[in-house]
Design an enzyme around this catalytic site. Structure first.
Site, short mmCIF file in Angstrom:
data_model
loop_
_atom_site.label_atom_id
_atom_site.label_comp_id
_atom_site.label_asym_id
_atom_site.label_seq_id
_atom_site.Cartn_x
_atom_site.Cartn_y
_atom_site.Cartn_z
N CYS A 97 6.21 -7.14 6.65
CA CYS A 97 7.29 -6.61 7.48
C CYS A 97 7.76 -7.72 8.41
O CYS A 97 6.96 -8.51 8.90
CB CYS A 97 6.77 -5.44 8.31
SG CYS A 97 8.08 -4.57 9.21
N CYS A 104 3.57 8.49 1.05
CA CYS A 104 4.05 7.56 2.08
C CYS A 104 4.19 6.22 1.36
O CYS A 104 3.20 5.64 0.90
CB CYS A 104 3.02 7.49 3.21
SG CYS A 104 3.44 6.23 4.42
N GLU A 147 0.83 -1.19 0.00
CA GLU A 147 0.00 0.00 0.00
C GLU A 147 0.87 1.25 0.00
O GLU A 147 1.97 1.25 0.57
CB GLU A 147 -0.92 -0.02 1.22
CG GLU A 147 -1.95 -1.14 1.09
CD GLU A 147 -2.89 -1.27 2.28
OE1 GLU A 147 -4.00 -1.79 2.08
OE2 GLU A 147 -2.53 -0.88 3.39
N CYS A 188 -0.80 5.93 9.72
CA CYS A 188 0.41 5.25 10.19
C CYS A 188 0.06 3.96 10.91
O CYS A 188 -0.76 3.97 11.84
CB CYS A 188 1.10 6.11 11.24
SG CYS A 188 2.21 7.29 10.60
N CYS A 246 1.35 -2.22 15.52
CA CYS A 246 1.32 -1.92 14.08
C CYS A 246 0.63 -3.03 13.30
O CYS A 246 0.96 -4.22 13.46
CB CYS A 246 2.75 -1.74 13.57
SG CYS A 246 2.82 -1.37 11.81
N CYS A 263 6.30 -5.12 15.81
CA CYS A 263 5.86 -4.04 16.69
C CYS A 263 4.40 -4.32 17.07
O CYS A 263 3.55 -4.53 16.20
CB CYS A 263 6.00 -2.69 15.98
SG CYS A 263 7.70 -2.39 15.45
N1 SAH Z 1 9.36 0.34 9.77
C1 SAH Z 1 9.50 1.76 9.76
C2 SAH Z 1 8.51 2.48 8.87
C3 SAH Z 1 7.05 2.06 8.92
S1 SAH Z 1 6.03 2.59 10.25
C4 SAH Z 1 9.45 2.30 11.17
O1 SAH Z 1 9.15 1.53 12.09
O2 SAH Z 1 9.77 3.46 11.38
C5 SAH Z 1 5.86 4.31 10.18
C6 SAH Z 1 5.56 4.94 11.55
O3 SAH Z 1 4.25 4.62 12.03
C7 SAH Z 1 6.51 4.45 12.63
O4 SAH Z 1 6.93 5.50 13.43
C8 SAH Z 1 5.63 3.51 13.43
O5 SAH Z 1 6.11 3.30 14.73
C9 SAH Z 1 4.31 4.23 13.38
N2 SAH Z 1 3.16 3.37 13.70
C10 SAH Z 1 3.05 2.05 13.56
N3 SAH Z 1 1.84 1.63 13.97
C11 SAH Z 1 1.16 2.73 14.38
C12 SAH Z 1 -0.16 2.96 14.87
N4 SAH Z 1 -1.03 1.97 15.00
N5 SAH Z 1 -0.49 4.24 15.17
C13 SAH Z 1 0.36 5.26 14.99
N6 SAH Z 1 1.61 5.11 14.52
C14 SAH Z 1 2.01 3.86 14.22
#
Ligand code: SAH
Length: 348
Positions: free
Chosen positions: A113, A106, A93, A339, A120, A117
């Site tokens: 991935c 973005c 996406e 995000c 996420c 986390c």
């Molecule tokens: N893998 C990379 C880029 C993808 S995530 C990274 O971790 O930075 C992009 C951003 O969104 C990251 O800062 C991540 O921590 C944040 N993110 C992930 N899940 C989220 C959520 N449910 N709500 C808000 N931010 C989130």
């Protein structure tokens, strides 16, 4: 019979070799390179300054790996989410985020991935494969076209905050950025590009050694070791906060540039003063800015967004130490485009 190759996997030098080996002038390589990376051509037929026979020669030896927007969804706030189908059927996406001054893309760097986390949605997909440089480049081109079509404005910024961990696809991501920033490519300023990562110290140092010119954002979420370990188990496995800190100092001393910390504040998880103080201390290592991201709920997630008071408390504690913080409000939540919500759901 020779096996056909993806034309965009060739460097300009390899193209020169190809043309010379086939009795054509070397400068053809420059022309093809321009068609591919500056004019974003998607077929040999478009290359009108090449003779028909040269185009046929290319057709015989090469093909294009093209992607296609399978589904485009528009949020009521204007955000566009693209479900992008790659040549092998894999899906990623990419999101267009419009603001008054910017059109931001973005983009994804991996299919799925490998990180886990806990907050996420992409983590549920597992990593299937890395994206190639042209698959990253094409997401950017699609969003540039959508910016012009729907907002009358071209793309202004790129963030690597889609699916995947860009540093775990280091070479392809850097090659894509090279084509996007090369004056013989899209010619975009690297200052308008931000790579977001969980923070892999070895690769942060490598970026500094490679003298990259784009911005760096680190998904921190907690400056307290045990808490970060729970939120981001694999990030914790590969690095401690002190190694991360050391690599960021290396980055700063070698590039002269600070970093942005991305930080979500969750109720009952990291919403106390001790959390904010730990963050402020961690920020002391190098010049930083904190981007407080609003939490975007995911299916079955145990987390909730912290209160406004907690956000204000963080801002106060950071401001006292002269650390700039901004709050990033969620965009495109209604279509799961915000995000951390990218998980190949089409929302039917
Ligand atoms: N893998 C990379 C880029 C993808 S995530 C990274 O971790 O930075 C992009 C951003 O969104 C990251 O800062 C991540 O921590 C944040 N993110 C992930 N899940 C989220 C959520 N449910 N709500 C808000 N931010 C989130």
């Amino acid at each position: 019979m020779s096996v056909k190759r993806d034309i965009r996997s060739l460097s300009q030098d390899q193209m020169v070799q190809f043309f010379e080996a086939n009795g054509e002038k070397a400068f053809r390589a420059k022309q093809v390179y321009q068609w591919l990376w500056q004019k974003s051509a998607s077929s040999f037929n478009e290359m009108t300054n090449l003779s028909k026979s040269t185009r046929c020669l290319l057709e015989e030896h090469f093909y294009f790996n093209l992607l296609e927007v399978d589904l485009m969804q528009r949020s009521k706030d204007g955000t566009i989410k693209n479900a992008v189908k790659l040549h092998d059927g894999a899906m990623v996406e990419s999101v267009l985020i419009p603001t008054e001054k910017r059109i931001t893309a973005c983009v994804s760097s991996q299919v799925g991935c490998s990180l886990d986390c806990t907050f996420c949605a992409t983590a549920s997909l597992k990593r299937m494969r890395n994206l190639t440089p042209d698959e990253i480049y094409d997401q950017v081109v699609v969003i540039d076209q959508q910016g012009k079509e729907y907002f009358d404005r071209p793309l202004t910024n790129i963030v690597f905050m889609g699916m995947g961990e860009p540093l775990l696809n280091y070479n392809n991501v850097l090659q894509a950025i090279d084509k996007i920033t090369d004056p013989k490519g899209l010619g975009m300023s690297p200052k308008r590009i931000t790579l977001s990562t969980i923070g892999v110290p070895k690769l942060i140092k490598k970026m500094a050694d490679d003298q990259v010119k784009f911005g760096l954002a680190i998904s921190l979420h907690s400056a307290i070791e045990e808490k970060r370990a729970k939120l981001m188990p694999l990030a914790h496995k590969s690095t401690t906060l002190s190694d991360l800190r050391e690599s960021l100092q290396y980055w700063y001393y070698n590039t002269g540039r600070g970093v942005t910390f991305e930080y979500v504040i969750w109720r009952g998880i990291n919403d106390e003063e001790a959390d904010a103080i730990a963050l402020a201390k961690f920020c002391g290592a190098i010049p930083t800015k904190v981007n407080i991201i609003q939490y975007n709920p995911i299916d079955n997630g145990p987390y909730t967004q912290a209160s406004q008071e907690a956000v204000d408390m963080y801002k106060r504690i950071l401001a006292k130490r002269r650390i700039v913080s901004t709050v990033r409000h969620s965009r495109g939540q209604d279509i799961d485009a915000a995000c951390g919500q990218l998980a190949n759901k089409s929302g039917d």
